[in-house]
Design a protein around this motif. Structure first.
Motif, PDB file in Angstrom:
ATOM      1  N   ASP A  63       0.667  -1.285   0.174  1.00  0.00           N
ATOM      2  CA  ASP A  63       0.020   0.076   0.047  1.00  0.00           C
ATOM      3  C   ASP A  63       0.886   1.220   0.004  1.00  0.00           C
ATOM      4  OD1 ASP A  63      -2.117  -1.501  -0.011  1.00  0.00           O
ATOM      5  OD2 ASP A  63      -2.435  -1.164   2.258  1.00  0.00           O
ATOM      6  N   GLU A  64       1.917   1.200   0.924  1.00  0.00           N
ATOM      7  CA  GLU A  64       2.748   2.306   1.029  1.00  0.00           C
ATOM      8  C   GLU A  64       3.348   2.653  -0.349  1.00  0.00           C
ATOM      9  OE1 GLU A  64       6.957   3.575   3.120  1.00  0.00           O
ATOM     10  OE2 GLU A  64       5.813   1.737   3.738  1.00  0.00           O
ATOM     11  N   TYR A  65       4.065   1.762  -1.078  1.00  0.00           N
ATOM     12  CA  TYR A  65       4.650   1.784  -2.124  1.00  0.00           C
ATOM     13  C   TYR A  65       3.732   2.371  -3.550  1.00  0.00           C
ATOM     14  CZ  TYR A  65       8.543  -0.269   0.453  1.00  0.00           C
ATOM     15  OH  TYR A  65       9.451  -0.854   1.313  1.00  0.00           O
ATOM     16  N   ALA A  66       2.478   1.762  -3.447  1.00  0.00           N
ATOM     17  CA  ALA A  66       1.713   1.854  -4.805  1.00  0.00           C
ATOM     18  C   ALA A  66       1.321   3.452  -4.562  1.00  0.00           C
ATOM     19  CB  ALA A  66       0.508   1.130  -4.433  1.00  0.00           C
ATOM     20  N   GLU A  67       0.750   3.970  -3.257  1.00  0.00           N
ATOM     21  CA  GLU A  67       0.426   5.270  -3.168  1.00  0.00           C
ATOM     22  C   GLU A  67       1.510   6.266  -3.273  1.00  0.00           C
ATOM     23  OE1 GLU A  67      -0.829   5.479   0.685  1.00  0.00           O
ATOM     24  OE2 GLU A  67      -2.889   4.126   0.671  1.00  0.00           O
ATOM     25  N   LEU A  68       2.826   5.846  -3.096  1.00  0.00           N
ATOM     26  CA  LEU A  68       4.293   6.624  -3.411  1.00  0.00           C
ATOM     27  C   LEU A  68       4.078   6.927  -4.907  1.00  0.00           C
ATOM     28  CD1 LEU A  68       6.498   8.603  -2.701  1.00  0.00           C
ATOM     29  CD2 LEU A  68       7.952   6.139  -2.607  1.00  0.00           C
ATOM     30  N   MET A  69       4.170   5.900  -5.677  1.00  0.00           N
ATOM     31  CA  MET A  69       4.216   5.825  -7.144  1.00  0.00           C
ATOM     32  C   MET A  69       2.905   6.780  -7.775  1.00  0.00           C
ATOM     33  SD  MET A  69       5.197   2.092  -8.525  1.00  0.00           S
ATOM     34  CE  MET A  69       4.596   1.040  -7.574  1.00  0.00           C
ATOM     35  N   THR A  70       1.831   6.491  -7.001  1.00  0.00           N
ATOM     36  CA  THR A  70       0.663   7.380  -7.693  1.00  0.00           C
ATOM     37  C   THR A  70       0.820   8.792  -7.412  1.00  0.00           C
ATOM     38  OG1 THR A  70      -0.767   5.406  -7.631  1.00  0.00           O
ATOM     39  CG2 THR A  70      -1.882   7.758  -7.752  1.00  0.00           C
ATOM     40  N   GLU A  71       1.385   9.153  -6.113  1.00  0.00           N
ATOM     41  CA  GLU A  71       1.596  10.519  -5.584  1.00  0.00           C
ATOM     42  C   GLU A  71       2.605  11.229  -6.479  1.00  0.00           C
ATOM     43  OE1 GLU A  71       0.168  10.647  -0.914  1.00  0.00           O
ATOM     44  OE2 GLU A  71       2.392  10.450  -1.750  1.00  0.00           O
ATOM     45  N   GLU A  72       3.637  10.602  -6.948  1.00  0.00           N
ATOM     46  CA  GLU A  72       4.935  11.164  -7.581  1.00  0.00           C
ATOM     47  C   GLU A  72       4.689  11.094  -9.106  1.00  0.00           C
ATOM     48  OE1 GLU A  72       8.762  11.113  -5.069  1.00  0.00           O
ATOM     49  OE2 GLU A  72       8.559   9.335  -6.166  1.00  0.00           O
ATOM     50  N   MET A  73       4.084  10.207  -9.708  1.00  0.00           N
ATOM     51  CA  MET A  73       3.961  10.342 -11.170  1.00  0.00           C
ATOM     52  C   MET A  73       2.478   9.885 -11.923  1.00  0.00           C
ATOM     53  SD  MET A  73       3.478   6.933 -12.090  1.00  0.00           S
ATOM     54  CE  MET A  73       3.584   7.242 -13.947  1.00  0.00           C
ATOM     55  N   GLY A  74       1.565   9.925 -10.991  1.00  0.00           N
ATOM     56  CA  GLY A  74       0.333   9.802 -11.458  1.00  0.00           C
ATOM     57  C   GLY A  74      -0.696   8.431 -11.976  1.00  0.00           C
ATOM     58  N   LYS A  75       0.098   7.342 -11.860  1.00  0.00           N
ATOM     59  CA  LYS A  75      -0.477   6.228 -12.499  1.00  0.00           C
ATOM     60  C   LYS A  75      -1.652   5.926 -11.537  1.00  0.00           C
ATOM     61  CE  LYS A  75       2.944   3.430 -12.117  1.00  0.00           C
ATOM     62  NZ  LYS A  75       3.164   2.927 -13.248  1.00  0.00           N
ATOM     63  N   PRO A  76      -2.536   5.329 -12.155  1.00  0.00           N
ATOM     64  CA  PRO A  76      -3.965   4.896 -11.527  1.00  0.00           C
ATOM     65  C   PRO A  76      -3.562   3.951 -10.284  1.00  0.00           C
ATOM     66  CG  PRO A  76      -4.359   4.982 -13.818  1.00  0.00           C
ATOM     67  CD  PRO A  76      -3.061   5.139 -13.630  1.00  0.00           C
ATOM     68  N   ILE A  77      -4.148   3.979  -9.013  1.00  0.00           N
ATOM     69  CA  ILE A  77      -3.692   3.333  -8.014  1.00  0.00           C
ATOM     70  C   ILE A  77      -3.755   1.745  -8.148  1.00  0.00           C
ATOM     71  CG2 ILE A  77      -5.846   3.220  -6.842  1.00  0.00           C
ATOM     72  CD1 ILE A  77      -2.526   3.635  -5.080  1.00  0.00           C
ATOM     73  N   GLY A  78      -4.770   1.216  -8.851  1.00  0.00           N
ATOM     74  CA  GLY A  78      -4.870  -0.196  -8.983  1.00  0.00           C
ATOM     75  C   GLY A  78      -3.466  -0.629 -10.017  1.00  0.00           C
ATOM     76  N   GLN A  79      -2.911   0.049 -10.857  1.00  0.00           N
ATOM     77  CA  GLN A  79      -2.077  -0.423 -11.706  1.00  0.00           C
ATOM     78  C   GLN A  79      -0.573  -0.195 -10.808  1.00  0.00           C
ATOM     79  OE1 GLN A  79      -1.739   1.612 -15.450  1.00  0.00           O
ATOM     80  NE2 GLN A  79      -4.005   1.679 -15.602  1.00  0.00           N
ATOM     81  N   ASP A 298     -10.211   4.271  -6.955  1.00  0.00           N
ATOM     82  CA  ASP A 298     -10.106   2.879  -7.671  1.00  0.00           C
ATOM     83  C   ASP A 298     -11.063   2.866  -9.164  1.00  0.00           C
ATOM     84  OD1 ASP A 298      -8.505   1.468  -5.956  1.00  0.00           O
ATOM     85  OD2 ASP A 298     -10.275   1.156  -4.850  1.00  0.00           O
ATOM     86  N   GLU A 299     -11.811   3.692  -9.217  1.00  0.00           N
ATOM     87  CA  GLU A 299     -12.532   3.814 -10.433  1.00  0.00           C
ATOM     88  C   GLU A 299     -12.212   4.548 -11.730  1.00  0.00           C
ATOM     89  OE1 GLU A 299     -15.716   2.148 -10.468  1.00  0.00           O
ATOM     90  OE2 GLU A 299     -14.973   1.329  -8.628  1.00  0.00           O
ATOM     91  N   THR A 300     -11.004   5.098 -11.262  1.00  0.00           N
ATOM     92  CA  THR A 300     -10.279   5.771 -12.527  1.00  0.00           C
ATOM     93  C   THR A 300      -9.579   4.924 -13.322  1.00  0.00           C
ATOM     94  OG1 THR A 300      -9.932   7.966 -11.041  1.00  0.00           O
ATOM     95  CG2 THR A 300      -8.494   7.693 -12.672  1.00  0.00           C
ATOM     96  N   ASP A 301      -9.787   5.094 -14.669  1.00  0.00           N
ATOM     97  CA  ASP A 301      -8.928   4.498 -15.695  1.00  0.00           C
ATOM     98  C   ASP A 301      -7.644   5.062 -16.056  1.00  0.00           C
ATOM     99  OD1 ASP A 301     -10.796   2.339 -16.000  1.00  0.00           O
ATOM    100  OD2 ASP A 301     -12.116   3.815 -17.048  1.00  0.00           O
ATOM    101  N   ILE A 302      -7.656   6.571 -16.250  1.00  0.00           N
ATOM    102  CA  ILE A 302      -6.843   7.152 -16.644  1.00  0.00           C
ATOM    103  C   ILE A 302      -6.458   8.397 -15.846  1.00  0.00           C
ATOM    104  CG2 ILE A 302      -5.805   8.772 -18.519  1.00  0.00           C
ATOM    105  CD1 ILE A 302      -7.788   7.165 -20.283  1.00  0.00           C
ATOM    106  N   GLY A 303      -5.206   8.553 -15.186  1.00  0.00           N
ATOM    107  CA  GLY A 303      -4.840   9.721 -14.389  1.00  0.00           C
ATOM    108  C   GLY A 303      -4.053  10.857 -15.102  1.00  0.00           C
ATOM    109  N   PRO A 304      -3.326  11.744 -14.456  1.00  0.00           N
ATOM    110  CA  PRO A 304      -2.432  12.667 -15.094  1.00  0.00           C
ATOM    111  C   PRO A 304      -1.411  12.174 -15.747  1.00  0.00           C
ATOM    112  CG  PRO A 304      -2.079  12.819 -12.830  1.00  0.00           C
ATOM    113  CD  PRO A 304      -3.230  11.796 -13.116  1.00  0.00           C
ATOM    114  N   GLN A 305      -1.047  12.927 -16.790  1.00  0.00           N
ATOM    115  CA  GLN A 305       0.446  12.935 -17.221  1.00  0.00           C
ATOM    116  C   GLN A 305       1.316  13.337 -16.356  1.00  0.00           C
ATOM    117  OE1 GLN A 305       0.519  11.760 -20.999  1.00  0.00           O
ATOM    118  NE2 GLN A 305      -1.344  11.155 -19.619  1.00  0.00           N
ATOM    119  N   ALA A 306       2.542  12.588 -16.403  1.00  0.00           N
ATOM    120  CA  ALA A 306       3.503  12.718 -15.195  1.00  0.00           C
ATOM    121  C   ALA A 306       3.918  14.131 -14.887  1.00  0.00           C
ATOM    122  CB  ALA A 306       4.797  11.769 -15.639  1.00  0.00           C
TER     123      ALA A 306
END
Length: 466
Positions: A63-79, A298-306
């Motif tokens: 959970d910690e590492y996934a959230e960090l990736m999403t915060e720093e570069m925007g990938k959807p949390i499920g990915q 979790d319902e998001t398919d596409i987040g922001p560009q990095a």
């Protein structure tokens, strides 16, 4: 000097880190060299056991590492969660197979000699890694190289410093010795100095072909081996007998994974005339149905560009393609909201030599090309300076494999999107780079493949093998 990471969905600062000073960089290089002397002599069973522990650490803190990736570069949390799990998988893979991949090979030669091929580690390896898969790109380098007895030095992308530090922490928590894997928070301008340092023995880079050329030139001048995994403009070929529902569903996934920011994403959809109109209609509808939004949802398919500048570059390529005659079917404008959000975009009738025809579009933009038949589809698929991945869609699997063999690419898939797998070699040809990561081939890229010849006395009888 400090380095800040910024959330591309909100513009908020995630964290700040102190840049590695010249003195600290020298200390890290010296420590890596000293650790290599110890680590290279560590039994491979011990190295494998520590890799298995690294997999445990990743899963324990997913959970910690996934959230960090999403915060720093925007990938959807499920990915992001899936990326952490894939990193654990590659650690597990080499924890199980490294010894087999690196075992001595006895080769028959002179009847009075015992000849062996050994695979020995070479020393500290510098890894220059991108932001788009900030954990996976690093672990697919680190797992095989640490298992082989090398030590790693990471120069990560400047917008994911938190991920760089977190990866270093994974190996520390797993029990690897200090200096086995070190993150250097340095600028791109300092890379040449590290490459030219005698203590660094090889370099691997995942990034643009421009960055690859620069790194290869610097490393080549020092006679240091390189592995380059560069960009791609992967073709997705749809033949007239393609299973259309599955094809369209996968086409959308293949283009939009990681917000469209993947070197192996399908980017050029090449469709034979018989099914072109049907494919375009269904493809545009499915692209339009994707949810763009908060990547933590979790319902998001596409987040922001990095980054904002990357989105601006992408939009410029789209605008130039439309100005040259391309037909915009969907999207094509940055979204009117906070954050670097670009919508799913589809362009048809792309003119030859337009940016969307010749360049890599690193974002959620798909281009669709109409071709008369299979031969024309193969020709168009190969009409690019890139050669990373490719896929073909057809009900006839023998036909699919035959077409796959015609692609000028390092990876070719039939009725599946292009993806990496620890069990299979990964890499490209042409301007997509050289060398291979993962599998047996990957773990042997940065080793000394040494011939050992043991001559027997003339009176000795050669060993008998039944």
């Amino acid at each position: 000097m400090s380095i800040e990471s910024t959330n591309p969905a909100t513009g908020d600062v995630v964290d700040s880190f102190e840049e590695t000073s010249d003195e600290e960089r020298d200390d890290h290089l010296e420590r890596a060299t000293e650790t290599f002397e110890e680590w290279s002599e560590t039994p491979i069973e011990t190295r494998q056991r520590l890799l298995a522990r690294a997999a445990d650490v990743l899963r324990e803190s997913e959970d910690e590492y996934a959230e960090l990736m999403t915060e720093e570069m925007g990938k959807p949390i499920g990915q992001a969660h899936a990326e952490v799990e894939k990193c654990a998988w590659v650690c597990d893979y080499y924890a199980e197979t490294a010894a087999e991949h690196l075992q001595d090979e006895v080769v028959a030669s002179d009847e009075r000699a015992r000849t062996v091929v050994a695979h020995q580690p070479i020393g500290p390896v510098l890894a220059i890694m991108p932001w788009n898969f900030p954990f996976w790109q690093v672990f697919r380098f680190a797992a095989p190289n640490l298992a082989a007895g090398n030590v790693g030095l990471l120069k990560h992308a400047s917008n994911v410093p938190g991920c760089a530090r977190a990866i270093e922490d994974v190996f520390e928590r797993a029990g690897f010795p200090e200096g086995a894997f070190t993150s250097l928070l340095i600028s791109s301008g300092e890379i040449d100095a590290v490459i030219e340092d005698d203590r660094v023995r090889a370099v691997t880079l995942t990034g643009s072909d421009g960055a690859g050329r620069a790194v290869a030139e610097s490393a080549g001048s020092q006679l240091k081996k390189t592995v380059l995994e560069l960009g791609g403009s992967d073709p997705f070929v749809v033949l007239e007998d393609a299973p259309m529902e599955e094809t369209v569903e996968t086409a959308v996934q293949a283009r939009l994974i990681n917000n469209g920011q993947s070197c192996i994403a399908a980017k050029r959809f090449i469709v034979v005339d018989d099914v072109y109109d049907e494919f375009v209609d269904r493809f545009v509808d499915e692209m339009d149905a994707q949810t763009v939004g908060d990547p933590m949802d979790d319902e998001t398919d596409i987040g922001p560009q990095a980054r904002e500048d990357l989105m601006a570059d992408l939009h410029e390529q789209v605008e130039e393609t439309i100005e040259q005659g391309g037909e915009l079917e969907l999207g094509g404008e940055p979204m009117d909201r906070d954050g670097a959000f670009y919508p799913p975009t589809v362009i048809t009738d792309v003119p030859e030599n337009a940016p969307a025809d010749q360049e890599e579009l690193f974002g959620p933009v798909a281009t669709v090309f109409r071709v008369p038949d299979e031969d024309a589809a193969i020709e168009k698929a190969n009409d690019t300076r890139f050669g990373l991945g490719a896929s073909v869609w057809t009900e006839d699997l023998e036909r699919g494999e035959r077409v796959a063999r015609e692609f000028e690419s390092g990876l070719a898939f039939v009725n599946e999107l292009v993806k990496s797998d620890p069990r299979l070699p990964f890499g490209g040809v042409k301007d997509s780079g050289y060398g291979r990561e993962l599998s047996r081939q990957g773990i042997r890229e940065f080793v000394n493949t040494k011939t050992i010849w043991v001559q027997r006395d003339a009176g000795d009888e050669p060993d008998m093998v039944e």
